[in-house]
Design an enzyme around this catalytic site. Structure first.
Site, mmCIF file in Angstrom:
data_model
loop_
_atom_site.group_PDB
_atom_site.id
_atom_site.type_symbol
_atom_site.label_atom_id
_atom_site.label_comp_id
_atom_site.label_asym_id
_atom_site.label_seq_id
_atom_site.Cartn_x
_atom_site.Cartn_y
_atom_site.Cartn_z
ATOM 1 N N LYS A 114 -4.333 -6.770 -2.081
ATOM 2 C CA LYS A 114 -3.560 -6.724 -0.956
ATOM 3 C C LYS A 114 -2.398 -5.626 -1.459
ATOM 4 O O LYS A 114 -1.651 -6.050 -2.260
ATOM 5 C CB LYS A 114 -3.131 -7.956 -0.714
ATOM 6 C CG LYS A 114 -2.157 -8.124 0.811
ATOM 7 C CD LYS A 114 -3.020 -7.496 1.888
ATOM 8 C CE LYS A 114 -2.211 -7.530 3.089
ATOM 9 N NZ LYS A 114 -2.350 -9.020 3.779
ATOM 10 N N SER A 160 -7.212 -4.738 1.439
ATOM 11 C CA SER A 160 -6.648 -4.837 2.653
ATOM 12 C C SER A 160 -4.954 -4.332 2.486
ATOM 13 O O SER A 160 -4.559 -4.220 1.420
ATOM 14 C CB SER A 160 -6.803 -6.181 3.281
ATOM 15 O OG SER A 160 -6.247 -7.222 2.559
#
Lengths: 389, 389, 389, 389
Positions: free
Chosen positions: C174, C244
């Site tokens: 992330k 992400s």
């Protein structure tokens, strides 16, 4: 919410109260740096905070979690600065957030606080009163119980703030919203909701709150505030109510604002109703009422005196506006409330020269069909020869 | 598009032309009943129709098919009334439609037509000129070829309409948009597009058209209109350009509007640039320029003289508006263009007392960053003692 | 993140580690009641929590604040239960949340924890390694620095978890996302970003992270992991990367999962790549690999052994799927990532008989163009005659 | 719609009919090049076209104009090739279009035609019957009149197609939708609609159509098909009904498909109900029923025999799916129908290896709550030793 005797918000014997209203921008709903800095600089006493009203980044609909995020963020900040728990802060403080900053609108929150006045000053000045209803269940939403509890709570809040009904300029209610799981669960408990669609149930909740307010302010007869009228008789409305709903609260949280001789300080407040979403005249008139000299836009120096602006609006139900069709009610991609907030928000921003506006849709029974209201809190310039305290 | 010698639009020897501009509401993009009734009542000669500009119900983005739907509907109507084929009508007539009627905006289309003037009248009056570029391929979009072809076509349109660059008040261009399949196909032909994302390629196309217009109108130096400047040097812009793109056209279709002594009749036109989305002053000034007496809203009787209004607008690229944050550029649910159209559209509607406005986003190089323009066509009241023909 | 010597997560001398993976539903991103109850029941040691991976209610795009909301909620819970501050918890713990539960998907979070193994058991078993890069600035996103720092951090995480590159089954990263204000600010500091559009910059960040992972796992040559290849050479990809981005983090936070003899316990993990969004065969094969006996759907009793499922997917860039057009890349109303998550999520749910899946779009360089991967963590049934500890 | 004696669709004396079903991709709703080419190549007799069923690019909600656009485009094509007027074609031909190609779905239309059989062949084969109700007003929607008229029309269509109720495999109805202006107008005429929200009124219309079908097919008792049951008693449903609504039609247009000895040719049809959105088993079973050998995906060679696939689906009303929460019913950004179409469409596409599926949401009383149906038309392989005519 019962006020304990040692509550810092209690009005001092024989004294007057002084309201403060401060507005902060936020980068995201977890950004409470503005209030933190103001507290740490001694500009705001965290124990004096009465309520926070804000406009967050989300869609303003059932699945808008930006309201809860800001609430949690503020509660932890205030808790850390006051030594209370975050839960206690959330329980005692109305955090009234509406999602949706469409178009030119700017995310922000408005912190309302009150202290005992140290010296004499103008009066009447901005007055603040608070109240909470008991917790509401899904099956209470849009029913007589919500109307009655809201009316009673508004009366308590007026009383607390030292206002009679005619002194009130604005009543903000934030009530609970429920998703489909809660609605189903209620039905399975044998207590079906008035509506099974979550978004529509929110509308019923706003409507019930509005009629409760209208009754408490004497805008409609006591006996007219019935559940049967909700979303049916749009001739019944309050010109000073602003109601929203969100899944992050469980009671109707109520903030009443107005003018009262029991309060002093430089802040004042005014309200005008808009007959429809193009009512530019009402906006200019309100700015004139408060001495902001719109021409037609308020100049930057005067706009700097704006402390908060609350707007309520709604698409006209016949699909028309001044005789021409609008498409807001038929749009499957953008909710009607998002459309109207962006439109009316821009009109207000154009007049006030300010985009940090609390513009909220869903104005059922809050103003006439297709209309709404605008409320403005400003700092009054010091009277000549009388330096402001 | 070469004008054949027997073209009904050709200017008569020694005579002057008279423009007509009529606006029609539509219930959906297949509803051309307004124009049909006007033709059947003899109010509009279908053979005299030069162009149609309209605001349709869709999202105004790549997958907006309401533009093509209205185009097909109008083409079949005009074809049926003129004896031409729908294909011939589409080829010869700029149909310039922009999707997106956010907020208070109302779907409509504006029919521009011209006839030989029968008698003398006011001059200068509204003048119209048309031109088409050759068809553009995906790989031409946002490239020098699109800039150059647009500039040349604008010059032809000014020439056709009897206008010098300073006479021009508004240039509308509708150019082609391509989806991802077309963009991929171009790359596979060895002709990669300047951008592979469809929405961004649309932006490049609008930008190239705008610099072509700015060059043709003398607003920027000839040598400044380069592909390298597109979406980079936002100091280069036209104050009279309005560019949009859609998948239903394959060439840049161009309509130039202005004032010319070669035209007569009661219609006139004015334009103002907006410095940003809150430039209420520019709107009021434009209404005053044209004698509409805004106070600050134009009264209904004067608003009835509005024949068309074209607006171009855009979110400010730094994410701010008058120093406060807006959220339009970060929103994954509602496109930034939908936000800004709804906001600026409401502000214009509030002043003009009219919601049938052609408000178009995507104002790259069309006005300054965050700004735009407003153009208004109105019917002038008859001069005292001189009844209007 | 440097591991202090007394870190509870450090591997004991001579001993083996035991991973636990628990999945919790949530009603909203502030609802951490599931984890709270598990901690309070003694089922999870809050000090043993290594990371949390979750799927929240938002749109998964730039303006998704549900990720930050869940992060704040979990941090406060873990802080309260461990005596650390919420800030310290957030700094030390990867909270990797992806928004978007389209279609049948169910919001949830997966808590990864590790303890020293008390007794011998199966090996190899599920292994976990963590690492953080230094903070990244907007101008670092999609640049070589992000690739290099990610590759180095993945190596540290493998080392920490006792895994060689071939042991790794899944790497979750992330990384930070930035809005338009941050991007503008970087440009004004003289450090322009590789992309000025926030959503596109997120894509560059995912791409850089993916190539960093691919390099660390030996899936591509060291020298192929260049910034020039990002979003250009889609032949370069990792079959085990899931990346992400979100505005709530400032560094690349990395969780590496795989199998290692240094770990014991009943949990195992498997991964399969999907060649495209219709690759039903890969899903069934993965379920068979892990003994879930799909027929073609996994029976409820076997589905109960699923502890977590991570999916990465993406619309095919040529706008086709098995030769037919899809519309995901041209849609102005629903982002392409929301489309693909809903579609692939349903396919995986259909096979696994489970909807609490972490399905993430934006699979640039994570699987082939239009493809992706599926990773599954399950509890193995006890071997006959060997009761599970 | 009464069939005139010289209708080209009338069944020949003593002969059998032969159905043809052809599927065409479209680039946009104005792209009818596929059918045009097939007509011009002599593959389809335009006079033999009975109905067209299609899946268009729009949102499938009230403001979806892609359905009307395709209808207009096809009507003009068929008119041009048959010498009839476009209006006459629209009046006589059910054009049943559903918007929404979420996820992997591909826009397309299916042309159903019938000719007299030239030679003997398999029987029973695919049979087609058509009927229209009289025009419906807004106030008829969701009322007993719509139920009754639909039931009667289905009976006429069965009769026309030579089918008994048990022969029917699929009934498609497209009924009218009305926007807020129409709904308001009805109320002002003293004929209030059953619902004032356009999207909810569409749901009532689909529900009424479904119960009409269920009654005609004998799936529910005659007396159970009451307006009081609509959207209330979800235990009443049809397993073969597919109902949609759109503003482009004014009557319920009905197409009944099934098997009949009065028809011959290689086409056959099958239907299965899905118990919920994860019912992968039903999909595999249907493919097996028809000999497509799913393993679990149908191989490309067998998928090539698919002529059409119709799917109906809906989010489960309690907000759960197999005990876990879904978020479809609470989403203010993406309509629940868009969610479910994308999810179920992907599951069906995964099994069938085909994305040109007619997947329609809004399955009120069409399958059980949260469930739906799948109908498949395929070409049967020639029997060994019996070359197909």
């Amino acid at each position: 919410m019962m006020m304990p005797v040692n509550d810092p918000r209690a009005v001092g014997t024989g004294g007057r109260r002084r309201a403060d209203v401060r507005r902060f921008a936020m980068a995201d709903p977890g950004d409470v740096s503005g209030l933190r800095a103001a507290i740490d600089a001694g500009e705001i006493d965290p124990a004096a905070i009465l309520a926070v009203i804000g406009k967050t980044h989300g869609n303003g609909l059932v699945n808008d979690y930006t309201r809860g995020y800001l609430r949690l963020s503020l509660a932890h900040l205030i808790a850390a600065r006051t030594g209370r728990s975050a839960e206690a802060v959330m329980e005692a403080t109305p955090f009234i957030f509406s999602g949706g900053v469409e178009g030119v609108l700017s995310p922000h929150y408005v912190v309302l606080s009150a202290t005992d006045a140290i010296e004499a000053g103008e009066a009447p000045s901005l007055a603040i009163g608070l109240a909470f209803t008991p917790d509401l269940m899904p099956e209470d939403i849009g029913r007589q119980r919500q109307i009655d509890l809201t009316a009673e709570a508004v009366e308590r809040a007026m009383d607390q703030g030292g206002m009679a009904p005619d002194d009130v300029r604005f009543v903000q209610v934030k009530g609970p919203a429920f998703g489909s799981a809660d609605i189903q669960a209620a039905a399975q408990r044998g207590r079906p909701c008035v509506q099974c669609e979550p978004g529509k149930l929110m509308a019923y909740g706003r409507a019930a709150s509005a009629l409760g307010i209208a009754r408490a302010l004497g805008e409609i007869p006591f006996e007219a505030a019935t559940a049967a009228a909700l979303l049916q008789d749009f001739g019944l409305w309050s010109g000073r109510a602003s109601c929203s709903a969100g899944s992050e609260v469980r009671a109707n949280e109520i903030v009443v604002l107005g003018l009262s001789d029991a309060w002093t300080g430089p802040l004042t407040i005014g309200t005008r109703t808009m007959v429809d979403a193009l009512d530019l005249g009402a906006l200019v008139q309100l700015a004139e009422d408060l001495g902001l000299k719109p021409a037609p836009q308020v100049a930057a120096a005067d706009a700097a005196r704006i402390r908060a602006c609350f707007v309520k609006c709604e698409p006209q139900r016949d699909g028309l506006i001044r005789g021409r069709a609008h498409t807001m009610l038929n749009d499957g991609d953008i909710d009607a409330q998002r459309h109207i907030r962006g439109a009316v928000g821009a009109l207000v921003a154009g007049v006030l020269n300010d985009t940090a506006l609390f513009v909220s849709g869903g104005a059922e029974h809050q103003g006439s069909d297709g209309g709404g209201l605008v409320c403005l809190i400003i700092e009054q310039p010091p009277a000549p020869g009388h330096p402001q305290s």
